[in-house]
Write an enzyme that holds these catalytic residues in place. Structure first.
Site, PDB file in Angstrom:
ATOM      1  N   GLY A  62      -8.259  16.802  -2.118  1.00 36.84           N
ATOM      2  CA  GLY A  62      -8.368  15.454  -2.366  1.00 36.84           C
ATOM      3  C   GLY A  62      -7.238  14.497  -1.934  1.00 36.84           C
ATOM      4  O   GLY A  62      -6.102  14.767  -2.201  1.00 36.84           O
ATOM      5  N   GLN A 210     -17.673  21.138  -2.816  1.00 32.13           N
ATOM      6  CA  GLN A 210     -16.709  20.281  -3.619  1.00 32.13           C
ATOM      7  C   GLN A 210     -17.526  19.659  -4.696  1.00 32.13           C
ATOM      8  O   GLN A 210     -16.997  19.770  -5.983  1.00 32.13           O
ATOM      9  CB  GLN A 210     -15.701  19.522  -2.902  1.00 32.13           C
ATOM     10  CG  GLN A 210     -14.810  20.091  -2.002  1.00 32.13           C
ATOM     11  CD  GLN A 210     -15.061  19.982  -0.744  1.00 32.13           C
ATOM     12  OE1 GLN A 210     -16.290  20.182  -0.384  1.00 32.13           O
ATOM     13  NE2 GLN A 210     -14.147  19.798   0.216  1.00 32.13           N
ATOM     14  N   ASP A 251     -10.497   9.154   1.850  1.00 34.38           N
ATOM     15  CA  ASP A 251      -9.243   9.692   2.483  1.00 34.38           C
ATOM     16  C   ASP A 251      -8.381   8.798   3.423  1.00 34.38           C
ATOM     17  O   ASP A 251      -7.329   8.999   3.341  1.00 34.38           O
ATOM     18  CB  ASP A 251      -9.682  11.086   3.218  1.00 34.38           C
ATOM     19  CG  ASP A 251     -10.096  12.111   2.496  1.00 34.38           C
ATOM     20  OD1 ASP A 251     -11.215  12.108   1.997  1.00 34.38           O
ATOM     21  OD2 ASP A 251      -9.312  13.024   2.187  1.00 34.38           O
ATOM     22  N   LYS A 262     -15.272  12.562   3.043  1.00 33.82           N
ATOM     23  CA  LYS A 262     -15.880  13.651   3.104  1.00 33.82           C
ATOM     24  C   LYS A 262     -17.135  13.621   4.329  1.00 33.82           C
ATOM     25  O   LYS A 262     -18.037  12.707   3.706  1.00 33.82           O
ATOM     26  CB  LYS A 262     -16.295  14.482   1.912  1.00 33.82           C
ATOM     27  CG  LYS A 262     -16.930  15.629   1.987  1.00 33.82           C
ATOM     28  CD  LYS A 262     -16.096  16.740   2.605  1.00 33.82           C
ATOM     29  CE  LYS A 262     -14.697  16.877   2.169  1.00 33.82           C
ATOM     30  NZ  LYS A 262     -13.860  17.668   3.261  1.00 33.82           N
TER      31      LYS A 262
HETATM   32  O1  MRU Z   1     -11.515  18.270   2.010  1.00 29.74           O
HETATM   33  P1  MRU Z   1     -11.057  17.539   0.591  1.00 29.74           P
HETATM   34  O2  MRU Z   1     -11.717  18.256  -0.547  1.00 29.74           O
HETATM   35  O3  MRU Z   1      -9.716  17.357   0.623  1.00 29.74           O
HETATM   36  O4  MRU Z   1     -11.962  15.990   0.580  1.00 29.74           O
HETATM   37  C1  MRU Z   1     -11.885  15.306  -0.331  1.00 29.74           C
HETATM   38  C2  MRU Z   1     -12.432  13.969  -0.224  1.00 29.74           C
HETATM   39  O5  MRU Z   1     -13.264  13.640   0.619  1.00 29.74           O
HETATM   40  C3  MRU Z   1     -12.478  12.850  -1.321  1.00 29.74           C
HETATM   41  O6  MRU Z   1     -13.611  12.176  -1.461  1.00 29.74           O
HETATM   42  C4  MRU Z   1     -11.438  12.127  -1.087  1.00 29.74           C
HETATM   43  O7  MRU Z   1     -10.112  12.726  -0.744  1.00 29.74           O
HETATM   44  C5  MRU Z   1     -11.038  11.138  -2.175  1.00 29.74           C
HETATM   45  S1  MRU Z   1     -10.357  11.776  -3.449  1.00 29.74           S
HETATM   46  C6  MRU Z   1     -10.235  10.764  -4.580  1.00 29.74           C
END
Ligand code: MRU
EC number: 5.3.1.23
Length: 366
Positions: A62, A210, A251, A262
Site C-alpha cells: 500500500g 488484497q 499509488d 492496482k
Molecule cells: O500492490 P499493493 O498491494 O501495494 O497495491 C496497493 C494499491 O494499489 C492501493 O490501492 C494503493 O497503494 C493505495 S493505498 C492507500
C-alpha cells in the site's frame, strides 16, 4: 484501528517512539500482511535489508505504508552506519524495492535530505524522529481525507433517497495500506462511525487478492457491512444500479490527475463512466507526483512474478495455508501490478485539502 478491541497501527518502532533518545538499538514492528486474513502475526524488522525484503515481498504494502516503511528503513540503516556513503547506498536499495508507488521515493528523499544536512553523530536520533513524523503526518492526512469523503457520502445519501449507500472499492486502500485510517476506506470508516448506512462492494483483486483478504478483513474487524465480489462483477452491478459510488486509492497521481492504482482499477473507472457512477480517488499529497503529467507514458508499472497469477493460496480444510496452481503447467502468465486511469474518467480526487476535480488538483496545492 482496533483489532479485537486493541488499537494498532501498521508499523511502529519497538519500545515506543521516544526510545531512540536513550541511544538504544531499535527494531521496527509490522503486521505481516502476507499472513492475513488467516493469521494475525507481528514481525520484527531489524535492519535495512530486512525492510527491503518486507517491502518487496509485500509483508508491508500500500503506497503510504510503503513510504512509512522506507522511512523506518532509513532509520534502521543509519543505526548501523551513519556515514554519507551508507546513507546514499541505503536510499538506493530502498528506491529499487518497488517502482510504482511514489510515496516510497518521497519518503526516502525526505529522509535522505534531512539526515544528510546533519552531522553523522546527530543522525541516529533524527532518523527515528523524522520517520515517526512521517507516520504522524500520514495519520493526520488520512483522517482529513476521511472527513472530506464523509461529506461526499452524506450528500450522496441525501440525494439518493436510499437508506444505504453502496460503495465499490478495488484492492486494499484501507488502514492496512497506510499507517492508520486508510485512504479510500477512511471516508467509509468516518461514515460508519457517524451512524450512516454504508455497504462496501469489495473487489477480490486478483492476482494477490488484497480485496478479498485484506479489505474484507479490516472492514469486518470494524463492523462495516461488506460483500466480496469477483473482479468482473462490478460492471454488472453498476448496470443494475447497485453501486452508488466508487472510491479507490492510488499509488501515484500525476499533476494532471491521471490515477495509477492496482491493476483493474481502469476497467472499473470505464464501467463507472458508462453508468454515470461517480468515481473518486482518495489520495494524500505524498502520492501526487508533481513532476509528471502523462500517467500512461511517465509511470513505471511494476511487473511482478508470473507465479502470482499461476498460483493462489488459501486456507485448506486442515487449517493450513496452502498454495495451489490454477493454470496449466506450461501456460505463460503475465503480471502487471498497476494500471492508469486517465483523468477524464475521474469524477474527483479526495485529498487532505478537500475534494477537487483532476483539472484543479494543482490549484488546490498552490
Ligand atoms: O500492490 P499493493 O498491494 O501495494 O497495491 C496497493 C494499491 O494499489 C492501493 O490501492 C494503493 O497503494 C493505495 S493505498 C492507500
Amino acid at each position: 484501528m482496533k483489532i479485537d478491541e486493541k488499537y494498532y497501527r501498521t508499523i511502529w518502532p519497538t519500545h515506543g517512539a521516544e526510545a531512540h533518545k536513550n541511544d538504544a538499538m531499535l527494531a521496527v514492528e509490522i503486521i505481516d500482511q502476507t499472513m492475513l486474513p488467516h493469521r494475525f502475526e507481528i514481525k520484527a524488522v531489524h535492519c535495512l535489508e530486512e525492510m527491503v525484503t518486507a517491502i518487496k515481498t509485500m509483508q508491508v504494502r500500500g503506497a503510504p505504508l510503503i513510504g512509512a516503511a522506507a522511512a523506518y528503513g532509513m532509520a534502521l540503516a543509519v543505526q548501523s552506519d551513519a556515514s554519507d556513503i551508507h546513507l546514499e547506498k541505503s536510499a538506493q536499495a530502498l528506491l529499487l524495492s518497488r517502482p510504482t508507488a511514489v510515496n516510497l521515493r518521497w519518503a526516502v528523499n525526505r529522509m535522505h535530505q534531512h539526515l544528510a544536512a546533519l552531522p553523522s553523530e546527530a543522525r541516529h536520533s533524527a532518523a527515528w524522529q523524522e520517520a515517526a513524523l512521517i507516520c504522524e503526518e500520514d495519520v493526520q492526512m488520512n483522517h482529513a481525507i476521511g472527513q472530506h469523503g464523509l461529506a461526499l457520502i452524506q450528500s450522496a445519501l441525501a440525494k439518493s433517497n436510499k437508506n444505504t449507500l453502496n460503495i465499490l472499492t478495488h484492492c486494499n486502500a484501507g488502514w492496512l495500506a497506510t499507517v492508520d485510517w486508510g485512504t479510500a476506506l477512511a471516508p467509509v470508516y468516518a461514515a460508519h462511525d457517524a451512524g450512516l448506512n454504508v455497504h462496501v462492494w469489495v473487489d477480490e483483486t486478483r492476482p494477490r487478492n488484497q480485496g478479498a483478504s485484506l479489505t474484507a478483513w479490516e472492514l469486518g474487524q470494524h463492523g462495516v457491512p461488506h460483500t466480496v465480489i469477483s473482479d468482473n462483477a462490478g460492471g454488472h452491478l453498476m448496470q443494475h444500479g447497485q453501486v452508488d459510488m466508487v472510491i479507490v486509492g492510488a499509488d501515484r497521481v500525476t499533476s494532471t490527475g491521471d490515477v495509477c492504482n492496482k491493476i483493474g482499477t481502469y476497467l472499473k473507472a470505464l464501467a463507472a463512466f458508462d453508468n454515470q457512477v461517480p468515481f473518486y480517488a482518495a489520495v494524500p499529497s505524498p502520492t501526487i507526483d508533481w513532476t509528471i503529467q502523462d500517467g500512461l507514458s511517465d509511470i513505471e508499472i511494476e511487473m511482478r512474478d508470473a507465479d502470482e497469477v499461476s498460483y493462489m493460496s488459501g486456507l485448506a480444510s486442515d487449517g493450513t495455508v496452502q498454495s495451489v496452481r490454477v493454470t496449466p503447467a506450461h501456460s505463460h502468465a503475465l503480471n502487471p501490478a498497476f494500471d492508469v486511469t486517465p483523468a477524464r474518467f475521474v469524477t474527483g480526487i479526495i485529498t487532505e485539502r478537500g475534494v477537487t476535480t483532476p483539472s484543479r488538483l494543482k490549484q488546490r496545492f498552490e
